[in-house]
Design a protein around this motif. Structure first.
Motif, PDB file in Angstrom:
ATOM      1  N   THR A  91      39.541  60.317  18.592  1.00  0.00           N
ATOM      2  CA  THR A  91      40.817  60.180  18.073  1.00  0.00           C
ATOM      3  C   THR A  91      41.794  60.569  19.423  1.00  0.00           C
ATOM      4  O   THR A  91      41.418  61.279  20.258  1.00  0.00           O
ATOM      5  CB  THR A  91      41.072  60.534  16.813  1.00  0.00           C
ATOM      6  OG1 THR A  91      41.157  62.242  17.138  1.00  0.00           O
ATOM      7  CG2 THR A  91      40.044  60.164  15.900  1.00  0.00           C
ATOM      8  N   GLU A 119      53.682  64.770  18.990  1.00  0.00           N
ATOM      9  CA  GLU A 119      54.839  64.498  17.950  1.00  0.00           C
ATOM     10  C   GLU A 119      55.932  64.474  18.976  1.00  0.00           C
ATOM     11  O   GLU A 119      56.864  63.665  19.093  1.00  0.00           O
ATOM     12  CB  GLU A 119      55.023  65.730  17.024  1.00  0.00           C
ATOM     13  CG  GLU A 119      55.959  65.713  15.914  1.00  0.00           C
ATOM     14  CD  GLU A 119      55.622  64.627  14.880  1.00  0.00           C
ATOM     15  OE1 GLU A 119      56.574  63.804  14.840  1.00  0.00           O
ATOM     16  OE2 GLU A 119      54.439  64.605  14.628  1.00  0.00           O
ATOM     17  N   LEU A 123      53.809  60.293  20.031  1.00  0.00           N
ATOM     18  CA  LEU A 123      52.479  59.656  19.480  1.00  0.00           C
ATOM     19  C   LEU A 123      52.128  60.461  18.063  1.00  0.00           C
ATOM     20  O   LEU A 123      50.910  60.377  17.937  1.00  0.00           O
ATOM     21  CB  LEU A 123      51.465  59.786  20.684  1.00  0.00           C
ATOM     22  CG  LEU A 123      51.520  58.771  21.707  1.00  0.00           C
ATOM     23  CD1 LEU A 123      50.759  59.140  22.804  1.00  0.00           C
ATOM     24  CD2 LEU A 123      51.451  57.441  21.122  1.00  0.00           C
ATOM     25  N   GLY A 124      53.112  61.105  17.597  1.00  0.00           N
ATOM     26  CA  GLY A 124      52.851  61.884  16.418  1.00  0.00           C
ATOM     27  C   GLY A 124      52.222  61.028  15.043  1.00  0.00           C
ATOM     28  O   GLY A 124      51.284  61.532  14.586  1.00  0.00           O
ATOM     29  N   LYS A 125      52.477  59.775  15.136  1.00  0.00           N
ATOM     30  CA  LYS A 125      51.692  58.896  14.213  1.00  0.00           C
ATOM     31  C   LYS A 125      50.466  58.374  14.569  1.00  0.00           C
ATOM     32  O   LYS A 125      49.885  57.775  13.543  1.00  0.00           O
ATOM     33  CB  LYS A 125      52.781  57.722  13.747  1.00  0.00           C
ATOM     34  CG  LYS A 125      54.052  58.095  13.279  1.00  0.00           C
ATOM     35  CD  LYS A 125      54.809  56.526  12.865  1.00  0.00           C
ATOM     36  CE  LYS A 125      55.979  57.092  12.082  1.00  0.00           C
ATOM     37  NZ  LYS A 125      57.045  55.854  12.746  1.00  0.00           N
ATOM     38  N   PHE A 126      50.187  58.823  15.779  1.00  0.00           N
ATOM     39  CA  PHE A 126      48.840  57.886  16.082  1.00  0.00           C
ATOM     40  C   PHE A 126      47.588  58.877  16.100  1.00  0.00           C
ATOM     41  O   PHE A 126      46.564  58.520  16.987  1.00  0.00           O
ATOM     42  CB  PHE A 126      48.978  57.297  17.485  1.00  0.00           C
ATOM     43  CG  PHE A 126      50.118  56.304  17.368  1.00  0.00           C
ATOM     44  CD1 PHE A 126      49.605  54.803  16.983  1.00  0.00           C
ATOM     45  CD2 PHE A 126      51.260  56.303  17.498  1.00  0.00           C
ATOM     46  CE1 PHE A 126      50.751  53.816  16.981  1.00  0.00           C
ATOM     47  CE2 PHE A 126      52.237  55.498  17.366  1.00  0.00           C
ATOM     48  CZ  PHE A 126      51.872  54.104  16.929  1.00  0.00           C
ATOM     49  N   HIS A 129      44.176  58.037  15.392  1.00  0.00           N
ATOM     50  CA  HIS A 129      43.756  56.640  15.831  1.00  0.00           C
ATOM     51  C   HIS A 129      42.789  56.590  17.033  1.00  0.00           C
ATOM     52  O   HIS A 129      42.768  57.675  17.525  1.00  0.00           O
ATOM     53  CB  HIS A 129      45.084  55.853  16.292  1.00  0.00           C
ATOM     54  CG  HIS A 129      45.711  55.143  15.259  1.00  0.00           C
ATOM     55  ND1 HIS A 129      46.634  56.056  14.615  1.00  0.00           N
ATOM     56  CD2 HIS A 129      45.749  54.204  14.619  1.00  0.00           C
ATOM     57  CE1 HIS A 129      47.518  55.349  13.744  1.00  0.00           C
ATOM     58  NE2 HIS A 129      46.558  54.037  13.587  1.00  0.00           N
TER      59      HIS A 129
ATOM     60  N   ARG B 257      43.291  49.476  13.901  1.00  0.00           N
ATOM     61  CA  ARG B 257      44.252  49.830  12.761  1.00  0.00           C
ATOM     62  C   ARG B 257      45.619  49.924  13.001  1.00  0.00           C
ATOM     63  O   ARG B 257      46.466  49.649  12.197  1.00  0.00           O
ATOM     64  CB  ARG B 257      43.783  51.121  12.081  1.00  0.00           C
ATOM     65  CG  ARG B 257      44.634  51.739  11.022  1.00  0.00           C
ATOM     66  CD  ARG B 257      43.763  52.905  10.352  1.00  0.00           C
ATOM     67  NE  ARG B 257      43.698  53.707  11.289  1.00  0.00           N
ATOM     68  CZ  ARG B 257      43.060  54.958  10.618  1.00  0.00           C
ATOM     69  NH1 ARG B 257      42.497  54.980   9.545  1.00  0.00           N
ATOM     70  NH2 ARG B 257      42.585  55.987  11.573  1.00  0.00           N
ATOM     71  N   ALA B 258      45.992  50.111  14.311  1.00  0.00           N
ATOM     72  CA  ALA B 258      47.309  50.373  14.697  1.00  0.00           C
ATOM     73  C   ALA B 258      47.754  49.308  15.302  1.00  0.00           C
ATOM     74  O   ALA B 258      48.853  49.086  15.886  1.00  0.00           O
ATOM     75  CB  ALA B 258      47.211  51.562  15.706  1.00  0.00           C
ATOM     76  N   HIS B 261      51.347  48.334  15.191  1.00  0.00           N
ATOM     77  CA  HIS B 261      52.511  49.333  15.809  1.00  0.00           C
ATOM     78  C   HIS B 261      52.571  48.804  17.149  1.00  0.00           C
ATOM     79  O   HIS B 261      53.802  49.190  17.491  1.00  0.00           O
ATOM     80  CB  HIS B 261      51.818  50.511  15.707  1.00  0.00           C
ATOM     81  CG  HIS B 261      51.552  51.198  14.332  1.00  0.00           C
ATOM     82  ND1 HIS B 261      52.414  51.203  13.105  1.00  0.00           N
ATOM     83  CD2 HIS B 261      50.599  51.521  13.745  1.00  0.00           C
ATOM     84  CE1 HIS B 261      52.215  51.668  12.144  1.00  0.00           C
ATOM     85  NE2 HIS B 261      50.704  51.963  12.420  1.00  0.00           N
TER      86      HIS B 261
END
Lengths: 254, 262
Positions: A91, A119, A123-126, A129, B257-258, B261
């Protein structure tokens, strides 16, 4: 106080079989500075780079970091290429902590640092991913964060934005300058994009055509922080003209 | 579970129904005699009435398949890694590997029985013999095609060979490794049945089928074939499940998934 001989190359040269890739090169890089290396393609930029990273043993010469001989030793500099080289199976968080994973195992402290870095730089939200879900610019950000996670003072960036489109590239350059200002690391940046080199650097080292050797060493007298307007300042244009002439004449004489 | 997985499951169910329908059509429209080919329902009845006899035989075949597969896959993985890491050994051993697969597998059974007798060993060896090859070849392939720049990156960190292997080379080869395992899984039952035919002293699924055939009991023959096939499908399915859960990054819906965005 800054250390002017933070990175010291002493007569470093590299010959592959019978081909001379890099002529003996001597270079000093000051601690905390941003230095670009420009030159025509195939001029030995990447060879120079790999020698400094310790991935290749120079044919002759020494590489010193903070006065310590590190010739041919890897693992003392952050290293980043045009290819982001993210591991598709890890990730974003896993990729940022790749260095620890490769050397000693990831601790929860590493993960906190990585998360804080992501953060801070958007890219904190990713974190959870996988790289396949990210755009080219985001992937290079992750790659740079991975490089920053190594606590190495010296960062070696080899055309990191070479594969990005012009707009993404400019925003990445601005971002890199922000990161550099906050992190206070020493950056050695290889590029063939002269605008990029001037916009980013304190100093530009111009290499000749293969076999590479230093033909000019210029300091860039542009105030920081640099912005979009910097690109059209007279000093910028002047510096660009100088470098273009150097590279052009170099090409004619070869 | 997720949507994609359910779709795949539904597809498998549909293809199962299709096979049964085609089978029924051929037997009914072709006026095939019941001792030549049974109707699907007859095969099913034979299966349920003789279940108490068949059940232990099925367990036996599953046992041979699983043990043989584990031995073969472990061997295949180990060999694949050694061959990928040592080019000289690869040059010497690779021709021998081809040789092992050129031997008709049925001809392998008698000498194994001479050495090990009528017990589990010859069957496990035959299964392992068949399974290790596709695993070795795929592991070797996967490890030989790891992005060299990724390995250089690992080197720039000063990573040890073992760390580089476990953190980069192994996961980078995961898709290949699972391909090898899946091919091996489908062949494993075939190996077990060949082993049973040649090396069973008592009862086994293969011997049972042989007896049904001698009695011209087509329903029994078909019922046994179905059981053997189901074991193979089950084992293959298990490997697919393991792959699904161990390589989440290859699941498209997770990877994308992203998408929204960006």
């Amino acid at each position: 106080m800054e250390f002017d001989r933070f990175l010291h190359l002493d007569g470093v040269a590299k010959t592959f079989d019978l081909t001379e890739a890099l002529r003996p090169t001597t270079l000093d890089i000051a601690e905390g500075s941003f230095v670009s290396v420009v030159g025509p393609s195939g001029c030995g930029k990447s060879t120079l780079f790999n020698v400094i990273a310790g991935l290749e043993q120079p044919t002759t010469g020494r590489v010193e970091l903070s006065g310590v001989d590190v010739t041919g030793q890897a693992g003392h500099a952050g290293y980043m290429l045009q290819k982001d080289l993210l591991a598709p199976w890890r990730t974003v968080l896993g990729n940022i902590t790749m260095g620890a994973h490769l050397t000693r195992g990831v601790t929860s402290e590493d993960e906190h640092r990585a998360a804080a870095l992501a953060e801070r730089y958007g890219l904190g939200k990713f974190l959870a991913h996988y790289p396949a879900a990210l755009s080219g610019g985001m992937r290079q950000r992750v790659a740079l964060m991975r490089t920053l996670m190594t606590s190495h003072q010296l960062l070696l960036l080899d055309e990191p934005f070479g594969a990005l489109d012009a707009q993404t590239r400019f925003s990445m350059q601005e971002w890199l300058l922000q990161v550099w200002a906050e992190e206070r690391r020493t950056v050695l940046f290889v590029t063939h994009d002269i605008d990029e080199a001037i916009f980013l650097s304190d100093r530009i080292v111009v290499l000749s055509d293969r076999p590479g050797t230093v033909v000019a060493d210029l300091s860039v007298e542009l105030p920081r922080p640099r912005r979009l307007a910097t690109l059209t300042e007279p000093t910028f244009m002047e510096t660009k003209r100088t470098i273009l002439n150097l590279l052009h004449h170099e090409g004619e004489s070869a | 579970m997720n949507q994609n997985f359910r779709r795949n499951l539904f597809g498998s169910f549909l293809s199962f129904v299709l096979v049964i329908v085609v089978w029924q059509l051929i037997v009914s429209l072709g006026h095939v005699a019941p001792y030549v080919a049974p109707q699907p329902l007859d095969a099913w009845r034979s299966l349920t009435t003789h279940w108490s006899t068949l059940w232990p035989l099925v367990l036996g075949t599953i046992g041979e398949t699983v043990v043989g597969f584990v031995v073969g896959a472990t061997l295949g993985l180990g060999l694949g890694v050694v061959l990928a890491k040592r080019r000289f050994i690869q040059r010497v051993v690779y021709p021998i590997l081809i040789l092992t697969q050129a031997i008709p597998i049925i001809a392998l059974a008698p000498p194994l029985v001479l050495v090990f007798g009528f017990n589990l060993a010859p069957k496990v060896i035959i299964v392992a013999w068949i399974v290790f090859f596709p695993v070795t070849v795929n592991v070797l392939d996967g490890l030989s095609h790891v992005d060299r720049d990724l390995l250089t990156l690992a080197r720039s960190y000063g990573a040890s060979p073992w760390r580089t292997f476990s953190a980069i080379e192994l996961p980078a080869s995961a898709t290949n490794i699972f391909s090898g395992l899946k091919i091996g899984a489908t062949y494993a039952v075939t190996g077990a049945i060949i082993g049973e035919l040649a090396a069973s002293s008592g009862s086994s699924l293969a011997i049972y089928q042989h007896a049904q055939s001698a009695q011209l009991n087509a329903a029994g023959v078909y019922a046994t074939t179905i059981l053997m096939t189901l074991i193979g499908i089950g084992w293959f399915g298990l490997i697919v499940l393991v792959e699904f859960f161990t390589t989440p990054w290859n699941r498209r819906q997770i990877a994308r998934r992203a998408g929204q965005h960006i």
